[in-house]
Design an enzyme around this catalytic site. Structure first.
Site, PDB file in Angstrom:
ATOM      1  N   TYR A 141       0.816  -1.211   0.000  1.00 37.35           N
ATOM      2  CA  TYR A 141       0.000   0.000   0.000  1.00 37.35           C
ATOM      3  C   TYR A 141       0.854   1.267   0.000  1.00 37.35           C
ATOM      4  O   TYR A 141       0.392   2.315  -0.437  1.00 37.35           O
ATOM      5  CB  TYR A 141      -0.908   0.037   1.237  1.00 37.35           C
ATOM      6  CG  TYR A 141      -2.155  -0.789   1.115  1.00 37.35           C
ATOM      7  CD1 TYR A 141      -2.095  -2.162   0.928  1.00 37.35           C
ATOM      8  CD2 TYR A 141      -3.406  -0.187   1.201  1.00 37.35           C
ATOM      9  CE1 TYR A 141      -3.248  -2.916   0.835  1.00 37.35           C
ATOM     10  CE2 TYR A 141      -4.566  -0.938   1.109  1.00 37.35           C
ATOM     11  CZ  TYR A 141      -4.478  -2.303   0.926  1.00 37.35           C
ATOM     12  OH  TYR A 141      -5.630  -3.040   0.835  1.00 37.35           O
ATOM     13  N   LYS A 187       4.208 -15.233   2.635  1.00 36.69           N
ATOM     14  CA  LYS A 187       4.463 -15.968   1.394  1.00 36.69           C
ATOM     15  C   LYS A 187       5.982 -16.132   1.296  1.00 36.69           C
ATOM     16  O   LYS A 187       6.625 -15.713   0.327  1.00 36.69           O
ATOM     17  CB  LYS A 187       3.866 -15.182   0.212  1.00 36.69           C
ATOM     18  CG  LYS A 187       3.897 -15.906  -1.117  1.00 36.69           C
ATOM     19  CD  LYS A 187       2.830 -16.993  -1.266  1.00 36.69           C
ATOM     20  CE  LYS A 187       3.051 -17.760  -2.561  1.00 36.69           C
ATOM     21  NZ  LYS A 187       2.151 -18.908  -2.733  1.00 36.69           N
ATOM     22  N   ASP A 219      -1.744 -18.558   0.811  1.00 40.15           N
ATOM     23  CA  ASP A 219      -2.709 -19.309  -0.020  1.00 40.15           C
ATOM     24  C   ASP A 219      -3.357 -20.425   0.788  1.00 40.15           C
ATOM     25  O   ASP A 219      -4.570 -20.626   0.756  1.00 40.15           O
ATOM     26  CB  ASP A 219      -2.051 -19.822  -1.321  1.00 40.15           C
ATOM     27  CG  ASP A 219      -0.690 -20.464  -1.121  1.00 40.15           C
ATOM     28  OD1 ASP A 219      -0.183 -20.468   0.021  1.00 40.15           O
ATOM     29  OD2 ASP A 219      -0.115 -20.973  -2.110  1.00 40.15           O
ATOM     30  N   ASP A 243      -6.000  -7.482   4.294  1.00 37.87           N
ATOM     31  CA  ASP A 243      -7.191  -6.906   3.660  1.00 37.87           C
ATOM     32  C   ASP A 243      -8.031  -8.023   3.050  1.00 37.87           C
ATOM     33  O   ASP A 243      -9.241  -8.107   3.257  1.00 37.87           O
ATOM     34  CB  ASP A 243      -6.749  -5.903   2.585  1.00 37.87           C
ATOM     35  CG  ASP A 243      -7.945  -5.292   1.852  1.00 37.87           C
ATOM     36  OD1 ASP A 243      -8.911  -4.905   2.536  1.00 37.87           O
ATOM     37  OD2 ASP A 243      -7.909  -5.228   0.609  1.00 37.87           O
ATOM     38  N   ASP A 247     -11.891  -9.846   4.544  1.00 36.23           N
ATOM     39  CA  ASP A 247     -13.173  -9.940   3.816  1.00 36.23           C
ATOM     40  C   ASP A 247     -13.598 -11.396   3.704  1.00 36.23           C
ATOM     41  O   ASP A 247     -14.781 -11.732   3.810  1.00 36.23           O
ATOM     42  CB  ASP A 247     -13.070  -9.338   2.401  1.00 36.23           C
ATOM     43  CG  ASP A 247     -13.442  -7.850   2.364  1.00 36.23           C
ATOM     44  OD1 ASP A 247     -13.155  -7.146   3.356  1.00 36.23           O
ATOM     45  OD2 ASP A 247     -14.012  -7.392   1.355  1.00 36.23           O
TER      46      ASP A 247
HETATM   47  C1  IPM Z   1     -10.363  -1.786   4.069  1.00 37.95           C
HETATM   48  C2  IPM Z   1     -10.491  -1.211   2.663  1.00 37.95           C
HETATM   49  C3  IPM Z   1      -9.342  -0.247   2.387  1.00 37.95           C
HETATM   50  C4  IPM Z   1      -8.048  -1.055   2.436  1.00 37.95           C
HETATM   51  C5  IPM Z   1      -9.406   0.542   1.065  1.00 37.95           C
HETATM   52  C6  IPM Z   1     -10.704   1.246   0.875  1.00 37.95           C
HETATM   53  C7  IPM Z   1      -8.276   1.529   0.997  1.00 37.95           C
HETATM   54  O1  IPM Z   1     -10.570  -2.228   1.711  1.00 37.95           O
HETATM   55  O2  IPM Z   1     -10.309  -0.994   5.019  1.00 37.95           O
HETATM   56  O3  IPM Z   1     -10.345  -2.997   4.209  1.00 37.95           O
HETATM   57  O4  IPM Z   1      -7.691  -1.698   1.460  1.00 37.95           O
HETATM   58  O5  IPM Z   1      -7.395  -1.008   3.484  1.00 37.95           O
HETATM   59 MN    MN Z   2     -10.783  -4.201   2.594  1.00 38.83          MN
END
Ligand code: IPM
Ligand code: MN
Ligand code: NAD
Length: 355
Positions: A141, A187, A219, A243, A247
């Site tokens: 990032y 990794k 992975d 990240d 999710d």
């Molecule tokens: C999160 C989001 C952010 C990230 C984006 C919107 C910059 O996906 O907070 O998980 O990737 O950190």
């Molecule tokens: Mn995210």
């Protein structure tokens, strides 16, 4: 005593979910005993529209002088074509950097009432209780060089040992207070930055003999997260892997809308749900405010030291789910209501618990 909370609603469903969380905090402080003061500022697309900047100067200054920051979400199709530095997401990344938050805590707990909301089998998800500690200030990032031309895009994954060490200490300390298992995800079979990551985590581990440390490749960790999630206690990983895995972990509980986060280690703590601005849901009173309200609970605990208020709010969330209430994203909920009504019901439980 006065405590300043800067509220950054942001874009899309951000304003709807933060409104509910702020109302919960105000309820907990109805007699003014906690001295909570709220100040709202634009960020993301709202910042671009108001000031031509996804992190306007006044917003950044307010955050830096706050006791804590609560953020909704940023982004949306209106700003997708903007150059990288003017995108809403760039404002969020600058804010995280400005605050110096490098340890992002993303807890994942499966509530019994929602076991049926998960697309996975109940026997797989039942009992899941894990914490992802995501490195938030480095990695792909922020790494240099980074550039974009018409024919080439460059990003760099780079970590210094001190960046790994400081977030690893947060993860080991969290594991000590939990079940004592730390899974470091990397990794290292391919990436040099991961080899440094692994060596550094091994070195830091010597200071925490009471924590069992294991290493997994990202992975295979992604696979294990959905086949055997109850294996995990604390997962420590770099920025992008964290990240993605968070999710994925949200699927276990049935909705991305459930998961909160706390970004720690910096001058001021930043609290936000892990989901985005969900543009297709914006303005429809259907977004799940749970993750943002749970983030407000983390704010009370980590930035304001108000443990009783934090756990009261968490109890109110759990009781509301246990009664079967939920927004439409929670397929397993018995009684579906909108964003505002779910907030009201959570506050009703909160009120009962405080009397
Ligand atoms: C999160 C989001 C952010 C990230 C984006 C919107 C910059 O996906 O907070 O998980 O990737 O950190
Ligand atoms: Mn995210
Ligand atoms: P998203 O998280 O907004 O949505 C993904 C899916 O989850 C969608 O189906 C959405 O409807 C659903 N969802 C998300 N939050 C929900 C909630 N509270 N209640 C019910 N359903 C919910 O991710 P996306 O669609 O990939 O991205 C949309 C925008 O948000 C993009 O601009 C992206 O950059 C941004 N984003 C911002 C953040 C943040 O501000 N921290 C995080 C992720 C994405």
């Amino acid at each position: 005593m006065s405590r300043k909370i800067v509220v950054l609603p942001g874009d899309g469903i951000g304003p709807e979910v933060t409104r509910e969380a702020v109302a919960c905090l105000k309820l907990l402080d109805q007699d003014g005993r906690l001295g909570l003061q709220f100040e709202e500022h634009p960020v993301g697309g709202a910042g671009v529209d108001a000031w031509g900047d996804p992190l306007p100067k006044a917003t950044e200054a307010a955050c830096l002088s706050a006791d804590a920051v609560l953020l909704g979400a940023v982004g949306g199709p209106a700003w997708d074509a903007f150059p990288s530095h003017q995108r809403p997401e760039a404002g969020l990344l600058r804010l995280r950097k400005a605050l110096g938050c490098y340890a992002n805590f993303r807890p994942v707990r499966i509530f019994e009432a929602l076991v049926e909301s998960s697309p996975l089998k109940p026997e797989i998800v039942r009992g899941t209780d894990l914490l992802i500690v995501r490195e938030l200030a480095g990695g792909l990032y922020y790494g240099e060089p980074r550039s974009l031309t018409a024919t080439q895009g460059i990003n760099t994954m780079a970590y210094a040992d001190w960046e790994v060490e400081r977030v690893a200490r947060y993860a080991f300390e969290a594991a000590q207070k939990r079940r004592g298992l730390l899974t470091s995800v990397d990794k290292a079979n391919v990436l040099e930055s991961s080899r440094l990551w692994r060596a550094t985590v091994n070195r830091v581990a010597q200071d925490y003999p009471d924590v069992s440390l294991e290493h997994q490749y990202v992975d295979s960790a992604a696979m294990l997260l959905v086949t055997n999630p109850t294996h995990f206690d604390v997962i420590l990983t770099e920025n992008l892997f964290g990240d993605i895995l968070s999710d994925e972990a949200a699927v276990l509980g049935g909705s991305l809308g459930l998961l909160p986060s706390a970004s720690l280690g910096g001058k001021v703590g930043l609290y936000e749900p892990i989901h985005g601005s969900a543009p297709s849901l914006a303005g429809k009173d259907v977004a799940n405010p749970f993750g943002t309200i749970a983030s407000a609970a983390m704010l009370l605990r980590h930035s304001l030291g108000l443990e009783w208020e934090a756990s009261t709010l968490e109890k109110a969330l759990a009781e509301t789910l246990a009664e079967g209430w939920g927004t439409p994203d929670l397929r397993g909920a018995k009684r579906h209501v909108g964003t505002a009504e779910l907030g009201e019901r959570i506050r009703a439980h909160c009120l009962q618990l405080t009397h």
